[in-house]
Design a protein around this motif. Sequence first.
Motif, mmCIF file in Angstrom:
data_model
loop_
_atom_site.group_PDB
_atom_site.id
_atom_site.type_symbol
_atom_site.label_atom_id
_atom_site.label_comp_id
_atom_site.label_asym_id
_atom_site.label_seq_id
_atom_site.Cartn_x
_atom_site.Cartn_y
_atom_site.Cartn_z
ATOM 1 N N GLU A 117 -5.296 -2.314 -2.628
ATOM 2 C CA GLU A 117 -5.583 -1.067 -1.929
ATOM 3 C C GLU A 117 -6.636 -0.309 -2.735
ATOM 4 O O GLU A 117 -6.400 0.083 -3.887
ATOM 5 C CB GLU A 117 -4.309 -0.235 -1.793
ATOM 6 N N PRO A 174 0.824 -1.212 0.000
ATOM 7 C CA PRO A 174 0.000 0.000 0.000
ATOM 8 C C PRO A 174 0.853 1.254 0.000
ATOM 9 O O PRO A 174 1.850 1.331 0.714
ATOM 10 C CB PRO A 174 -0.808 -0.132 1.312
ATOM 11 N N SER A 234 -6.454 -1.226 9.356
ATOM 12 C CA SER A 234 -6.938 -1.525 8.012
ATOM 13 C C SER A 234 -8.343 -2.110 8.103
ATOM 14 O O SER A 234 -8.696 -2.770 9.081
ATOM 15 C CB SER A 234 -6.017 -2.524 7.297
ATOM 16 N N THR A 269 -1.497 7.716 1.159
ATOM 17 C CA THR A 269 -1.333 8.479 2.391
ATOM 18 C C THR A 269 -2.713 8.963 2.841
ATOM 19 O O THR A 269 -3.712 8.804 2.114
ATOM 20 C CB THR A 269 -0.407 9.683 2.170
ATOM 21 N N ARG A 289 -7.285 2.151 6.613
ATOM 22 C CA ARG A 289 -6.930 1.965 5.205
ATOM 23 C C ARG A 289 -7.865 0.924 4.595
ATOM 24 O O ARG A 289 -8.060 -0.166 5.150
ATOM 25 C CB ARG A 289 -5.490 1.495 5.086
ATOM 26 N N ALA A 324 -8.863 6.589 0.079
ATOM 27 C CA ALA A 324 -7.993 5.499 0.517
ATOM 28 C C ALA A 324 -8.239 5.093 1.965
ATOM 29 O O ALA A 324 -7.932 3.965 2.352
ATOM 30 C CB ALA A 324 -6.524 5.883 0.330
ATOM 31 N N PHE A 325 -8.784 6.010 2.768
ATOM 32 C CA PHE A 325 -9.026 5.741 4.183
ATOM 33 C C PHE A 325 -10.474 6.065 4.530
ATOM 34 O O PHE A 325 -11.107 6.919 3.899
ATOM 35 C CB PHE A 325 -8.089 6.579 5.057
#
Length: 474
Positions: free
Chosen positions: A178, A119, A212, A122, A134, A128-129
Amino acid sequence: MIVSIAENGLQDKICQQIDMGLLQEVIPPSLIEELLETYQMWEQRERKTNMVAIVYWLMALHLYPTLSQRRVYGKMVSGQRTIRDDVAEQIPARSALSYRRTQLGSEILQEIFAHCAGPKATVQTPGAFWKGMRLLAIDGTVESVADTADNREAFRYSSDDELSHSPFPQARLLLLVECGTHLICDVEISSCRQAEARGARLLLERWTLEQSLILWDSGFHSSCAIFQVRASGGHVLGCLKSNILLKACDYLLDGSYLTYIYQDHHSGERMLVRVITYTFTDPRIPGAGEKVYRLVTTLLDPFLYPAKEVAVLYHERWHVEVVIDETRTHLRLSARTLRSLTPEGVIQEIYALLLAHLVVRTLMLQAAEQAQISPTQISFTETIRIMDESLIPLSLVSAPRRFHMIEGLIDEIGQQRLPKQRVRIAARVVKRVRSRYERKKPEHLHPPPLELDLSFHHIIALLDKDSRRPILLN
């Protein structure tokens, strides 16, 4: 204005002058040389090509899937035609390329992938988050391999029934992706007969999943896998089949309920999980109002993690489907089998495919960070086109000019924007005669388009567990 051209030793062999443009900006020759030295995999005699060139050639085979093996190598050295007259005779024969492939094996490709994959998003990377976690997704696909005796023994057909098994032996790939960047972080390669749930557990054993959130579909549901993810610090959000985890031990205000899973068939250590039930409300979606979807998650707090937000979030799992399309449709042309005639060659070829995808997606991430947009907004195919068009110019310019060219190319990649993506809905139907899914019908071929500003928030309704009626929330 005088344009300086990179100095080339004309007495050197063509393979020593190969420049792979943007590809080698992600996977530099120094990394390949270091691993070749570590594993003592250097060729005993260089001849027309060497191991570094072969590693790049294996990746390039998937960037130019319509070209023959020799034409791909010719593409790699095409920049040398401007300063040398012996390029054509320096392209190895097909047998020589196969010989080098056998010498190289698959271990170096696996090590390069292990070194470069992972991954890379950032907290500033859009999508992405989610709430500090994550987003990662697991899914699997199968790749048809050449129908040779060795491949049949290693990868096998889909079944032993001679009338209904797959046309070719198949290798199963389990991918950890990811979501925010579409980068493939890890892979588990096995025979197509190995169950996806088992492959997922093997994949998860290699990862520390702290902070995650792992998304998977119903085929991956396993109490052992959930315990495994929680033990490594991660959380799970997965789909459930209709007959699993029906017994509630407590109901929550948002209509979801809590229940227990056990590490070993209703015995041993137990864990509290949460089940969320919902359906679609838009009549244009197949099964809307009738088909019920059920999710299981280790995110228990209904105030921190509202049920509808979690249900909407689950559809981020579609990103892994897009990644599979990128690898199979654009990099490999899925109508074809893999080239390799041996299991070792198949493994080598698969890792070369994953590395090619990694290079493209890494360049897209760099471009997205520079443009301050999401990497998923950039065109995958246009990035490959820019890589192709810049291959010869980058091999001819001097080092200072090359640096500025690469900056410009990354900026150009960032300008290749995709149109706004619609809500992704696909009926679980296929064309094949023998399938556990309903046959494809005319209404499935051209579904009505959904509005660009429509989101899952507008078309999801939470259901009461017992009455299966929509829950009205304030």
